[in-house]
Scaffold this active site. Sequence first.
Site, PDB file in Angstrom:
ATOM      1  N   THR A  32       0.585  -0.956  -0.185  1.00 41.79           N
ATOM      2  CA  THR A  32      -0.341   0.027  -0.083  1.00 41.79           C
ATOM      3  C   THR A  32       0.994   1.393   0.556  1.00 41.79           C
ATOM      4  O   THR A  32       0.629   2.609  -0.258  1.00 41.79           O
ATOM      5  CB  THR A  32      -0.685  -0.036   0.851  1.00 41.79           C
ATOM      6  OG1 THR A  32      -0.623   0.200   2.030  1.00 41.79           O
ATOM      7  CG2 THR A  32      -1.993  -0.910   1.438  1.00 41.79           C
ATOM      8  N   ARG A  40      -8.367  -5.968   2.176  1.00 34.82           N
ATOM      9  CA  ARG A  40      -9.489  -6.738   3.029  1.00 34.82           C
ATOM     10  C   ARG A  40      -9.317  -5.976   4.345  1.00 34.82           C
ATOM     11  O   ARG A  40      -9.572  -5.386   4.998  1.00 34.82           O
ATOM     12  CB  ARG A  40      -9.529  -8.040   3.367  1.00 34.82           C
ATOM     13  CG  ARG A  40     -10.195  -8.810   2.615  1.00 34.82           C
ATOM     14  CD  ARG A  40     -10.559 -10.081   2.641  1.00 34.82           C
ATOM     15  NE  ARG A  40     -10.958 -10.887   1.971  1.00 34.82           N
ATOM     16  CZ  ARG A  40     -10.271 -11.639   0.888  1.00 34.82           C
ATOM     17  NH1 ARG A  40      -8.901 -11.089   0.787  1.00 34.82           N
ATOM     18  NH2 ARG A  40     -10.985 -12.517   0.135  1.00 34.82           N
ATOM     19  N   HIS A 109       0.326 -16.751  -4.241  1.00 37.63           N
ATOM     20  CA  HIS A 109      -0.541 -16.802  -6.066  1.00 37.63           C
ATOM     21  C   HIS A 109      -0.369 -16.154  -7.739  1.00 37.63           C
ATOM     22  O   HIS A 109      -1.171 -15.367  -8.281  1.00 37.63           O
ATOM     23  CB  HIS A 109      -1.675 -15.286  -5.126  1.00 37.63           C
ATOM     24  CG  HIS A 109      -2.523 -15.673  -4.458  1.00 37.63           C
ATOM     25  ND1 HIS A 109      -3.094 -15.141  -3.326  1.00 37.63           N
ATOM     26  CD2 HIS A 109      -2.317 -16.989  -3.274  1.00 37.63           C
ATOM     27  CE1 HIS A 109      -3.361 -15.947  -2.509  1.00 37.63           C
ATOM     28  NE2 HIS A 109      -3.331 -17.321  -2.365  1.00 37.63           N
ATOM     29  N   CYS A 120       5.501 -27.653 -18.950  1.00 34.92           N
ATOM     30  CA  CYS A 120       6.492 -28.103 -18.221  1.00 34.92           C
ATOM     31  C   CYS A 120       6.604 -27.705 -16.460  1.00 34.92           C
ATOM     32  O   CYS A 120       7.623 -27.629 -16.022  1.00 34.92           O
ATOM     33  CB  CYS A 120       7.321 -27.781 -18.767  1.00 34.92           C
ATOM     34  SG  CYS A 120       8.242 -26.556 -19.202  1.00 34.92           S
ATOM     35  N   CYS A 155       9.804 -26.370 -24.379  1.00 34.42           N
ATOM     36  CA  CYS A 155       8.427 -27.577 -24.860  1.00 34.42           C
ATOM     37  C   CYS A 155       7.205 -27.394 -25.783  1.00 34.42           C
ATOM     38  O   CYS A 155       6.862 -27.915 -26.141  1.00 34.42           O
ATOM     39  CB  CYS A 155       8.362 -28.184 -23.294  1.00 34.42           C
ATOM     40  SG  CYS A 155       6.577 -27.385 -22.596  1.00 34.42           S
TER      41      CYS A 155
END
Length: 256
Positions: A32, A40, A109, A120, A155
């Site tokens: 912040t 919250r 997260h 992969c 990949c």
Amino acid sequence: MTSHLSRTIVQIARFIDSSRHLVAFTGAGISTDSGIPDFRGPDGVWTRRDAGLPPPRFRVPPSGVEPNASHLALVTLQELGLLAYLITQNTDNLHRRSGIDPARLAELHGNGDLVRCLACDRQFTRREVGWDPSRFGPGYRTYAPVRGQPKCPGCQGRLISSVVNFGDPVPTRELTEARNHAEACDLMLVLGSSLVVNPAAALVAVAIESGARVILVNRGETPYDPYVDLRVEAGIGDVLPPAVERVSRRRRRVPA
């Protein structure tokens, strides 16, 4: 600064200085001071949504968001050899930008600047793979692939945003490493999280059950308030940087 806060800072510094395996756990509250709204807190995104209010605004343009003094204090702990590991719920990339070693970091997260290969599990910056959000969108897991979007350089698997949205699985490797460090730590600094989103928040319980000392700095109540060793209702920027500065001065003091 009140005398009570001054004593609290001294106490935190002592706990940090005596720790042998320190783990930090950060939530939106640490960012912040960089101008990013939390979720919250008293004026957070979800708090305002639940009250029928529009979302809070960034206090600076998104392009002007930079790591703040609290992010840099954690880097100082890393440089002093005190920070063993950092667990974060944040997707803002500020810990990496501040200088935290990615090998010491679990972004549970995800990270808005990174894409992950579904095949992969390697991660890349959007720039590394040529991901243009204006053309290919955010690339969330639940979005249909866009024609021509980049593939994994290793990949050729499908790349998606590393950000974990509601309903997405938390990355297994990061969660396992975070849990291992939560079990091993003797001190956990919990900074700016309401501790209501699992499985991330449950790692605080792991530390407590493993016998670690836990310091919780957050504006607003959390489910873990009765169980931690030190609960601080204050801005992180008012507490962490001065505490770390005290530790740094003692550790770097040159003998006469």
